[in-house]
Design a protein around this motif. Structure first.
Motif, short mmCIF file in Angstrom:
data_model
loop_
_atom_site.label_atom_id
_atom_site.label_comp_id
_atom_site.label_asym_id
_atom_site.label_seq_id
_atom_site.Cartn_x
_atom_site.Cartn_y
_atom_site.Cartn_z
N VAL A 2 0.84 -1.20 0.00
CA VAL A 2 0.00 0.00 0.00
C VAL A 2 0.87 1.25 0.00
O VAL A 2 1.94 1.29 0.61
N GLY A 3 0.41 2.28 -0.69
CA GLY A 3 1.12 3.55 -0.68
C GLY A 3 1.01 4.24 0.67
O GLY A 3 0.27 3.81 1.56
N GLU A 4 1.73 5.33 0.81
CA GLU A 4 1.80 6.01 2.10
C GLU A 4 1.71 7.52 1.91
O GLU A 4 2.31 8.08 0.99
N ILE A 5 0.94 8.15 2.78
CA ILE A 5 0.89 9.61 2.81
C ILE A 5 1.75 10.08 3.98
O ILE A 5 1.56 9.64 5.12
N LYS A 39 9.73 8.36 -4.97
CA LYS A 39 10.24 7.35 -5.90
C LYS A 39 9.96 5.93 -5.40
O LYS A 39 9.96 4.98 -6.19
N ALA A 40 9.71 5.78 -4.11
CA ALA A 40 9.57 4.45 -3.51
C ALA A 40 8.27 3.76 -3.91
O ALA A 40 8.22 2.52 -3.98
N HIS A 41 7.21 4.53 -4.18
CA HIS A 41 5.92 3.93 -4.52
C HIS A 41 5.12 4.94 -5.35
O HIS A 41 5.09 6.13 -5.02
N PRO A 42 4.46 4.49 -6.41
CA PRO A 42 3.73 5.42 -7.28
C PRO A 42 2.56 6.13 -6.61
O PRO A 42 2.12 7.18 -7.08
N ASP A 43 2.04 5.56 -5.52
CA ASP A 43 0.90 6.17 -4.83
C ASP A 43 1.31 7.04 -3.64
O ASP A 43 0.44 7.62 -2.97
N ASN A 44 2.60 7.11 -3.34
CA ASN A 44 3.04 7.89 -2.19
C ASN A 44 2.78 9.38 -2.38
O ASN A 44 2.89 9.91 -3.49
N LEU A 45 2.44 10.03 -1.28
CA LEU A 45 2.22 11.48 -1.26
C LEU A 45 3.03 12.09 -0.12
O LEU A 45 3.22 11.45 0.92
N VAL A 46 3.49 13.32 -0.32
CA VAL A 46 4.19 14.04 0.76
C VAL A 46 3.60 15.44 0.89
O VAL A 46 3.20 16.06 -0.09
N GLY A 47 3.54 15.91 2.13
CA GLY A 47 3.07 17.25 2.41
C GLY A 47 3.96 17.88 3.47
O GLY A 47 4.72 17.19 4.15
N ILE A 48 3.86 19.20 3.63
CA ILE A 48 4.72 19.92 4.58
C ILE A 48 3.85 20.81 5.46
O ILE A 48 2.94 21.50 4.97
N PHE A 99 -8.40 12.70 5.22
CA PHE A 99 -9.74 12.18 4.99
C PHE A 99 -9.96 11.74 3.55
O PHE A 99 -10.75 10.85 3.27
N ASP A 100 -9.27 12.36 2.61
CA ASP A 100 -9.42 11.99 1.20
C ASP A 100 -8.46 10.88 0.79
O ASP A 100 -8.43 10.49 -0.38
N HIS A 101 -7.68 10.37 1.74
CA HIS A 101 -6.67 9.35 1.41
C HIS A 101 -6.73 8.21 2.43
O HIS A 101 -5.70 7.77 2.94
N LYS A 102 -7.92 7.72 2.71
CA LYS A 102 -8.09 6.70 3.73
C LYS A 102 -7.45 5.37 3.34
O LYS A 102 -7.17 4.53 4.19
N HIS A 103 -7.23 5.16 2.04
CA HIS A 103 -6.67 3.90 1.58
C HIS A 103 -5.16 3.82 1.76
O HIS A 103 -4.56 2.76 1.59
N LEU A 104 -4.53 4.94 2.11
CA LEU A 104 -3.07 4.98 2.26
C LEU A 104 -2.66 4.85 3.72
O LEU A 104 -3.39 5.25 4.62
#
Length: 244
Positions: A2-5, A39-48, A99-104
């Motif tokens: 699974v991807g990660e936020i 780069k580690a996973h196509p579904d990964n997201l990062v925020g600051i 809330f919009d990324h519950k699958h991650l």
């Protein structure tokens, strides 16, 4: 897999301007982390997220665009006002973008440069907010990179990591299996009454005198598939005491 936020809580306090190399190094470290994470996973997201107590807020909402991350970091400057870090409130506010990324899977990376301390009651309340709901797989990493004269900062950060990554505040302290197995069983009878009732009925119908329960836990809080066996305990099928 699974991807990660990942939400990165960065230090934008006045402390970062006293030794500008610390702030520059923080920016470089965050940029490198974001690049590797995306780069580690196509579904990964990062925020600051900014943690200065007088300037809390999202610097960048979760994204897959590394060029946008670089642009935001390049324009980022620390606050000119002397302020500490409001770490706990920052962690709670970070959850607003989930809330919009519950699958991650969820991760928070804290870059703690300036002083930060908080009472135990406030820490427990914040941890409960972070872990409430169906998905409690929130992992926290802490990077403590600025020297502070007293030990309160290090102690506070250690408590935060312990409560978030080690303590399951909604379940059972599995260490009790060694000394208080009756208490563990009572908790499971309360939380999983239907399942245990079904197993007990099946044991009685099969004329089995004994019923064995296995206690397992995840190898890692975010790993839904791999588990380790903690203990296997035998009980008399007709001797299980149900709570009222």
């Amino acid at each position: 897999m699974v991807g990660e936020i990942t939400m990165i809580c960065m230090d934008n306090s006045k402390w970062m301007t006293e030794e500008i190399t610390w702030f520059v190094n923080q920016i470089r470290a965050i940029e490198l982390y974001c690049e590797r994470k995306l780069k580690a996973h196509p579904d990964n997201l990062v925020g600051i997220f900014r943690m200065g107590e007088l300037d809390l807020g999202f610097q960048l909402y979760p994204t897959k665009n590394f060029q946008l991350v670089k642009c935001v970091l390049k324009r980022f400057i620390p606050s000119s006002t002397r302020q500490n870090l409001d770490l706990l409130l920052s962690l709670e506010l970070c959850t607003e973008c989930w809330f919009d990324h519950k699958h991650l899977d969820k991760r928070i990376v804290v870059f703690a440069g300036g002083p930060c301390k908080f009472p135990s009651k406030q820490l427990k309340a914040s941890v409960k907010v972070l872990k409430e709901g169906e998905d409690t797989s929130v992992v926290i990493d802490v990077v403590d990179f600025f020297p502070v004269l007293d030990d309160s900062k290090a102690d506070s950060l250690k408590k935060l990591v312990k409560h978030m990554n080690e303590q399951n505040i909604f379940g059972v302290d599995w260490r009790k299996l060694d000394t208080q197995r009756g208490a563990v069983l009572a908790t499971e009878l309360k939380n999983n009454a239907n399942k245990i009732a079904k197993w007990t009925a099946q044991a009685i119908l099969a004329s089995a005198d004994m019923m064995k329960l296995g206690y397992v836990t995840r190898v890692h809080p975010r790993d839904h598939f791999n588990h380790v066996i903690l203990a296997v305990v035998g009980y008399k099928a007709q001797g299980v005491c149900w709570p009222d």
